[in-house]
Design a protein around this motif. Structure first.
Motif, PDB file in Angstrom:
ATOM      1  N   ILE A   1     -19.497 -43.021 -16.634  1.00 47.17           N
ATOM      2  CA  ILE A   1     -18.210 -42.171 -16.859  1.00 47.17           C
ATOM      3  C   ILE A   1     -16.983 -42.956 -16.717  1.00 47.17           C
ATOM      4  CG2 ILE A   1     -16.933 -40.129 -16.540  1.00 47.17           C
ATOM      5  CD1 ILE A   1     -19.230 -38.875 -15.031  1.00 47.17           C
ATOM      6  N   PRO A   2     -16.522 -43.936 -17.962  1.00 42.44           N
ATOM      7  CA  PRO A   2     -15.332 -44.696 -17.966  1.00 42.44           C
ATOM      8  C   PRO A   2     -14.053 -43.615 -17.586  1.00 42.44           C
ATOM      9  CG  PRO A   2     -16.951 -45.224 -19.706  1.00 42.44           C
ATOM     10  CD  PRO A   2     -17.557 -43.946 -19.205  1.00 42.44           C
ATOM     11  N   ILE A   3     -13.339 -43.991 -17.102  1.00 44.69           N
ATOM     12  CA  ILE A   3     -12.033 -43.334 -16.970  1.00 44.69           C
ATOM     13  C   ILE A   3     -10.881 -43.782 -17.825  1.00 44.69           C
ATOM     14  CG2 ILE A   3     -10.033 -42.387 -15.347  1.00 44.69           C
ATOM     15  CD1 ILE A   3     -13.053 -41.675 -14.409  1.00 44.69           C
ATOM     16  N   CYS A   4     -10.781 -43.239 -18.675  1.00 45.50           N
ATOM     17  CA  CYS A   4      -9.643 -43.576 -19.975  1.00 45.50           C
ATOM     18  C   CYS A   4      -7.988 -42.872 -19.365  1.00 45.50           C
ATOM     19  CB  CYS A   4      -9.873 -43.090 -21.332  1.00 45.50           C
ATOM     20  SG  CYS A   4     -11.510 -43.252 -21.923  1.00 45.50           S
ATOM     21  N   PHE A   5      -7.176 -43.939 -19.267  1.00 45.26           N
ATOM     22  CA  PHE A   5      -6.058 -43.700 -18.666  1.00 45.26           C
ATOM     23  C   PHE A   5      -5.239 -44.849 -18.898  1.00 45.26           C
ATOM     24  CE2 PHE A   5      -2.706 -44.115 -15.552  1.00 45.26           C
ATOM     25  CZ  PHE A   5      -2.321 -42.829 -15.188  1.00 45.26           C
ATOM     26  N   PRO A   6      -3.957 -44.871 -19.023  1.00 49.88           N
ATOM     27  CA  PRO A   6      -2.970 -43.639 -19.544  1.00 49.88           C
ATOM     28  C   PRO A   6      -3.088 -43.249 -20.803  1.00 49.88           C
ATOM     29  CG  PRO A   6      -1.495 -45.385 -19.158  1.00 49.88           C
ATOM     30  CD  PRO A   6      -3.045 -46.021 -19.015  1.00 49.88           C
TER      31      PRO A   6
END
Ligand code: BG6
Length: 281
Positions: free
Chosen positions: A62-67
């Motif tokens: 689960i990569p976290i895409c931010f901002p």
């Protein structure tokens, strides 16, 4: 049991084992790259040629895409999906709630690198609960004095037996933006993946179901009004160095997101939580 480990190249991760499940979380990106419930196959797909290297995003989990999600609107030369997935996060809390439930909280704070790419002050935490069910929540607070816009995703790679065996329910009659065709269409019935798919669905039902032969996985979302469905299929996979030739057959991304029109503007001191919960049945 919570164990801090590292690969030979010093790439650090946390290993979690409890009576219900096991998991691995990289400190870079607060990236959950393994989650498996006892007596089940791995829920999350991980590429056989994924990089575990500083500055490179892990292909799977689960990569976290931010901002920002996708390309940066103002400057497309900036890294796709933002900097959170390649930044080092700090572990704030780790707790064995009971024999079958482990709680990990990680945090990302602004630094010179993030401020060069995105000139805002923020406080971002990721809460991960590992048990018979999986819960992951990205909380963003604007600690700046001016408003900012965020476009985010919990870019979940599901592991599937074979792409021909799956169907996705909960998006019937929903409008979606097709990033390949660059147009909006309406979903007719369940989603089957038989070609490259890159779509942002609008207003998904609260629970999305992934059916894989006899297995049923439910994805429940909060703080999101968009769901990305992605499979690179054959040609796109060949262009990705961290994807094996037939990797696309055993994965599908269902990404709980605030993508496109679902981007959120946070005023100073305002917070937003994006949450996904996964369970069998
Ligand atoms: C998806 C996007 O979320 O992520 C796709 O909709 C993109 O367009 C995919 O190709 C993978 O992105 P990346 O940067 O991890 O290769």
């Amino acid at each position: 049991m919570i164990t801090h480990k590292q690969f030979d190249n010093d790439f650090k991760y946390i290993e979690i084992q409890n009576k219900q499940a096991e998991a691995k979380i990289a400190l870079q990106g607060a990236h959950l790259f393994h989650y498996k419930v006892k007596d089940k196959a791995s829920l999350l797909w991980l590429s056989d040629s994924a990089y575990f290297e500083e500055g490179k995003a892990i292909r799977g989990g689960i990569p976290i895409c931010f901002p920002w999600f996708g390309k940066n609107k103002e400057d497309p030369s900036l890294p796709q999906h933002g900097f959170a997935r390649t930044q080092l996060w700090t572990v704030v809390l780790e707790e064995e709630i009971d024999e079958g439930t482990t709680y990990i909280q990680l945090q990302l704070k602004p630094n010179t690198h993030t401020l060069t790419q995105w000139a805002y002050l923020f406080d971002v935490t990721l809460d991960i609960i590992i048990g018979h069910e999986l819960s992951i929540a990205l909380s963003v607070t604007n600690t700046d004095t001016k408003p900012f816009e965020i476009s985010t995703a919990l870019h979940t790679y599901f592991s599937v037996s074979d792409i021909d065996n799956i169907s996705i329910k909960g998006l019937e009659n929903r409008a979606y933006y097709d990033a390949l065709e660059e147009k909006t269409s309406i979903q007719d019935g369940d989603i089957l993946i038989q070609e490259e798919v890159d779509r942002v669905y609008v207003n998904p039902t609260e629970t999305i179901t992934l059916l894989d032969r006899d297995e049923k996985i439910s994805l429940q979302q909060e703080g999101s009004n968009s769901l990305v469905v992605w499979n690179p299929w054959i040609e796109k996979s060949k262009q990705m160095a961290d994807m094996t030739e037939d990797g696309y057959r055993t994965m599908v991304c269902l990404e709980t997101s605030n993508a496109r029109e679902d981007a959120r503007v946070l005023q100073a001191k305002e917070s937003h939580v994006l949450r996904a919960e996964f369970k069998y049945g």
